[in-house]
Design an enzyme around this catalytic site. Sequence first.
Site, PDB file in Angstrom:
ATOM      1  CG  ASP A   1      46.730  39.328  40.457  1.00  0.00           C
ATOM      2  OD1 ASP A   1      47.882  38.900  40.254  1.00  0.00           O
ATOM      3  OD2 ASP A   1      46.465  40.526  40.626  1.00  0.00           O
TER       4      ASP A   1
ATOM      5  CG  ASP B   1      44.128  44.175  40.213  1.00  0.00           C
ATOM      6  OD1 ASP B   1      44.822  43.134  40.255  1.00  0.00           O
ATOM      7  OD2 ASP B   1      44.593  45.307  40.401  1.00  0.00           O
TER       8      ASP B   1
ATOM      9  CG  ASP C   1      45.474  39.637  36.829  1.00  0.00           C
ATOM     10  OD1 ASP C   1      46.419  38.847  36.942  1.00  0.00           O
ATOM     11  OD2 ASP C   1      45.266  40.576  37.617  1.00  0.00           O
TER      12      ASP C   1
END
Length: 331
Positions: free
Chosen positions: A27, A228, A232
């Site tokens: 990410d 995080d 996600d």
Amino acid sequence: RGARAGILFKNGSQIEKMGKVKAIAFDKTGTLTTGKLEVAEIVPVVGEKCDRVLKLAAALESHSEHPIGKAITQAALQKNGQWQNASQVQAKTGLGIVGEVAGKTVKVGKTAFIRQEIPHLNPEFVRINKRLEKQGKTVVWVVEAEKVIGSIAVADAIRPEAGASIEKLKQLGIEQIVLLTGDNQVTANSVAESLGIEMVHAELLPEDKLTVIRQLQRKYQNVAMVGDGINDAPALAMATVGIAMGGAGNDVALETADVILMSDRLEKLSQAISLGRRANRIIKQNITFALSFIFLLLIANFTGNINMPLGVIGHEGSTVLVILSGLRLLL
């Protein structure tokens, strides 16, 4: 050994899986970047003021937990801004946020979200925002009563260790490194280029990240996802190994992940992979040793060259040796 290095493995099987990872998806916000977003620039349309654009956006974003929303709200507070209360606020996951302020519908979100309602955007204003995006900034548009009143560019610094960490993963033989983000393609490409990441998937919704993870698993089998945020979490659960940033990570991401980098240091990721590979090597060595020793004891037993005391000592002694061999991982 992992705990000493600030790497939390939730169970032993994840250590083995970590050593088999062939592809890693990252990410962007909060993972490859610090996640400490700040408003870098406010661009009002002709006839509007920066202060009004910021306050109108803050009226909605004050109801959001997204990092961009927090950055906009913080910027408005720093200007001692007082904004009107928003009602009927609804977050559009991965797109933006909608609500009513002073009886007018207000929308704050990325370009694709705004284009759904306003297909024909001012070309000059679009060019200004493209310039900001090429600088690696994330741009959100502010719309009041179906009319664009301005945009806000939010900047997020890349983690200092990110570039070196990506290079280390390549040296370890990771076959594919991928950037997954809900940001626009231009901003994503800018970040990926600076870090040496060649594959980029941008403007993704949470379910789109799942699709990319499945595609990577079909090609590479063992895929790790590093993230995080709450967006996600589905991808972390789908990946062979889900890895969360311990400090910056959302509670949902931390709960879903299999491995947690406690110090938010990306270089710990290469250490986790190396530890997993070393664990796999020692496991194979121990199994080979144990089976070989049992085979020798069986031969000695059938040939009558061993008695009960020696058999017990030999069998239990080999077990102790296997345990001591496993303890090499502490070094």
